[in-house]
Design an enzyme around this catalytic site. Structure first.
Site, PDB file in Angstrom:
ATOM      1  N   CYS A 129       0.859  -1.181   0.000  1.00 32.76           N
ATOM      2  CA  CYS A 129       0.000   0.000   0.000  1.00 32.76           C
ATOM      3  C   CYS A 129       0.893   1.229   0.000  1.00 32.76           C
ATOM      4  O   CYS A 129       2.015   1.183   0.505  1.00 32.76           O
ATOM      5  CB  CYS A 129      -0.906   0.015   1.228  1.00 32.76           C
ATOM      6  N   CYS A 131       0.136   4.214   1.503  1.00 30.32           N
ATOM      7  CA  CYS A 131      -0.120   5.229   2.542  1.00 30.32           C
ATOM      8  C   CYS A 131       1.014   5.423   3.547  1.00 30.32           C
ATOM      9  O   CYS A 131       1.171   6.513   4.094  1.00 30.32           O
ATOM     10  CB  CYS A 131      -1.431   4.954   3.269  1.00 30.32           C
ATOM     11  N   CYS A 139      -3.746   6.026   0.154  1.00 30.88           N
ATOM     12  CA  CYS A 139      -3.301   4.691  -0.273  1.00 30.88           C
ATOM     13  C   CYS A 139      -2.995   4.614  -1.769  1.00 30.88           C
ATOM     14  O   CYS A 139      -2.559   3.579  -2.258  1.00 30.88           O
ATOM     15  CB  CYS A 139      -4.350   3.660   0.114  1.00 30.88           C
ATOM     16  N   LYS A 205     -11.901  -4.605   3.288  1.00 28.71           N
ATOM     17  CA  LYS A 205     -11.261  -3.727   4.269  1.00 28.71           C
ATOM     18  C   LYS A 205     -12.167  -2.533   4.487  1.00 28.71           C
ATOM     19  O   LYS A 205     -12.443  -1.757   3.573  1.00 28.71           O
ATOM     20  CB  LYS A 205      -9.896  -3.280   3.764  1.00 28.71           C
ATOM     21  N   ARG A 215      -2.239   3.946  13.030  1.00 27.78           N
ATOM     22  CA  ARG A 215      -1.767   5.149  12.318  1.00 27.78           C
ATOM     23  C   ARG A 215      -0.635   5.811  13.071  1.00 27.78           C
ATOM     24  O   ARG A 215       0.234   6.430  12.472  1.00 27.78           O
ATOM     25  CB  ARG A 215      -2.939   6.101  12.067  1.00 27.78           C
ATOM     26  N   ARG A 227     -10.530   7.862   4.334  1.00 29.15           N
ATOM     27  CA  ARG A 227     -10.385   6.813   3.308  1.00 29.15           C
ATOM     28  C   ARG A 227     -11.729   6.223   2.892  1.00 29.15           C
ATOM     29  O   ARG A 227     -11.769   5.158   2.290  1.00 29.15           O
ATOM     30  CB  ARG A 227      -9.437   5.731   3.836  1.00 29.15           C
ATOM     31  N   GLU A 243     -16.587  -8.025  -3.247  1.00 33.64           N
ATOM     32  CA  GLU A 243     -15.136  -7.751  -3.214  1.00 33.64           C
ATOM     33  C   GLU A 243     -14.353  -9.065  -3.250  1.00 33.64           C
ATOM     34  O   GLU A 243     -13.358  -9.193  -3.971  1.00 33.64           O
ATOM     35  CB  GLU A 243     -14.763  -6.973  -1.940  1.00 33.64           C
ATOM     36  N   LYS A 258     -11.133  -7.273   7.266  1.00 34.16           N
ATOM     37  CA  LYS A 258     -10.457  -6.405   8.223  1.00 34.16           C
ATOM     38  C   LYS A 258     -11.342  -5.209   8.534  1.00 34.16           C
ATOM     39  O   LYS A 258     -11.853  -4.589   7.598  1.00 34.16           O
ATOM     40  CB  LYS A 258      -9.134  -5.922   7.619  1.00 34.16           C
ATOM     41  N   SER A 284      -5.382  -2.990  15.298  1.00 37.40           N
ATOM     42  CA  SER A 284      -4.748  -2.278  16.413  1.00 37.40           C
ATOM     43  C   SER A 284      -5.747  -1.811  17.477  1.00 37.40           C
ATOM     44  O   SER A 284      -5.510  -1.982  18.672  1.00 37.40           O
ATOM     45  CB  SER A 284      -3.965  -1.084  15.869  1.00 37.40           C
ATOM     46  N   TYR A 323      -1.751  -8.813  16.906  1.00 31.21           N
ATOM     47  CA  TYR A 323      -0.673  -8.333  17.781  1.00 31.21           C
ATOM     48  C   TYR A 323      -0.599  -9.165  19.061  1.00 31.21           C
ATOM     49  O   TYR A 323       0.364  -9.068  19.804  1.00 31.21           O
ATOM     50  CB  TYR A 323      -0.903  -6.848  18.110  1.00 31.21           C
TER      51      TYR A 323
HETATM   52 ZN   LIG Z   1      -3.066   2.230   2.826  1.00 31.08          ZN
END
Ligand SMILES: [Zn+2]
Length: 336
Positions: A129, A131, A139, A205, A215, A227, A243, A258, A284, A323
């Site tokens: 990506c 971004c 992105c 996503k 971020r 976004r 998708e 996601k 996150s 994580y």
């Molecule tokens: Zn991105």
């Protein structure tokens, strides 16, 4: 004993599901969903410099690592039974077209080589990506009026995927949500001789508020706007199926939903509709909200994290990007 018999008889032998919950051994026999570190993917943020292990303040116990830290990281992951990582890079400098993202000596390309040198058997997945690498934080590339351009972004994403494959990545994972990127990446990989490099598509996503801490971790907040013009509306589930279908047609090898927790219903619907391996990204914000509650003593750490990961598996995910991977792997080893 006689009293027991009397009760059973008088109640007509109703279903007693508690019989198989009585002991840990019986519960183990009838357990429908199991967690295994071999299905975890651990995300790693890689930064320039030496000896860097920078704490990410909004994500307790997570760090930005410099390249020299990666061999040690690979050893630890292997000892825990975690066999896959997902890499995000923090470039030395950013520009409008995200040049470091596809530079042969970019931070992620260096990280792939370091990890593969340390452990050739580790599955290395690269996020694809723009971004993290663009100065505007979007992105894709922008038009003169600030619109994120779809078709113009595809060659850059394809170039990034090829440069990760050249560095030795096993899997590239486009997360940009441009239309047609899986096909463009597949074509570019094949044309460059990387027919064995797999694509894990971030198919569904969502434009989610749960990405907040990421971020900070990846320094990838958009400098203007948001976004929602390319990521999915949280209200839509059927669109997620479209998708996935599109990415499958463009030859994605693995599909993804996601975030995970606010979208368990979408994970289940995708699972029921495709035979592709399905990944879910336990993002996150999902990580940090549990950690915050645990730090306050409001939730019991091990139980709540394993219960959360189990829910993602039960919804239908084969692969969990999380994580929590390291701590969960440790607890699972103790359980075993
Ligand atoms: Zn991105």
């Amino acid at each position: 004993m006689i009293a027991d018999l009397d009760i059973r008889t008088s109640t007509g032998g109703f279903t007693r599901t508690r019989r198989t919950r009585r002991t840990a051994a019986l519960r183990g026999l009838v357990r429908e969903t199991r967690l295994d570190p071999s299905s975890f993917v651990y995300p790693i943020f890689v930064t320039h410099g030496r000896g860097a292990r920078e704490p990410i303040s909004s994500m307790p116990d997570q760090y930005r690592l410099s390249i020299d830290q990666l061999p040690g990281e690979a050893r630890e992951l292997r000892s825990l039974g975690i066999r896959a990582v997902l890499l995000f890079g923090l470039p030395a400098s950013k520009d409008p077209v995200g040049s470091e993202g596809y530079a042969p000596d970019g931070i992620v390309q260096q990280a792939v080589r370091a990890l593969k040198d340390a452990d050739p058997e580790l599955a290395v997945i690269c996020d694809v990506c723009l971004c993290e690498y663009t100065d505007h934080g979007h992105c894709g590339v922008l038009s003169t009026t600030g619109e994120v351009l779809n078709d113009e972004s595809l060659p850059l994403l394809a170039q990034m995927a090829v440069s990760c494959a050249e560095a030795g990545a096993d899997v590239v994972a486009p997360s940009d949500m441009m239309d047609g990127r899986v096909g463009a990446i597949r074509e570019a990989l094949d044309a460059s001789g990387f027919t064995d490099t797999a694509i894990m598509a971030y198919s569904a996503k969502y434009a989610s508020a749960f990405y907040g801490p990421f971020r900070e971790a990846a320094d990838s907040a958009p400098q203007f706007g948001d976004r929602r013009g390319y990521q999915m509306d949280p209200a839509n589930a059927r669109e997620a199926l479209r998708e996935v279908e599109a990415d499958e047609a463009e030859l994605a090898d693995i599909t993804m939903v996601k975030p995970a927790l606010a979208y368990l219903d979408v994970i289940r619907q995708v699972r029921d509709r495709t035979d592709l391996p399905l990944a879910a990204y336990n993002v996150s914000g999902e990580y940090s909200m549990l950690k915050a509650a645990i730090a306050n003593g409001w939730l019991e750490e091990e139980r709540v994290i394993l219960e959360t990961l189990t829910s993602i598996r039960r919804a239908g995910a084969d692969i969990i990007i999380t994580y929590h991977a390291r701590e969960a792997a440790r607890w699972l080893a103790n359980l075993g």
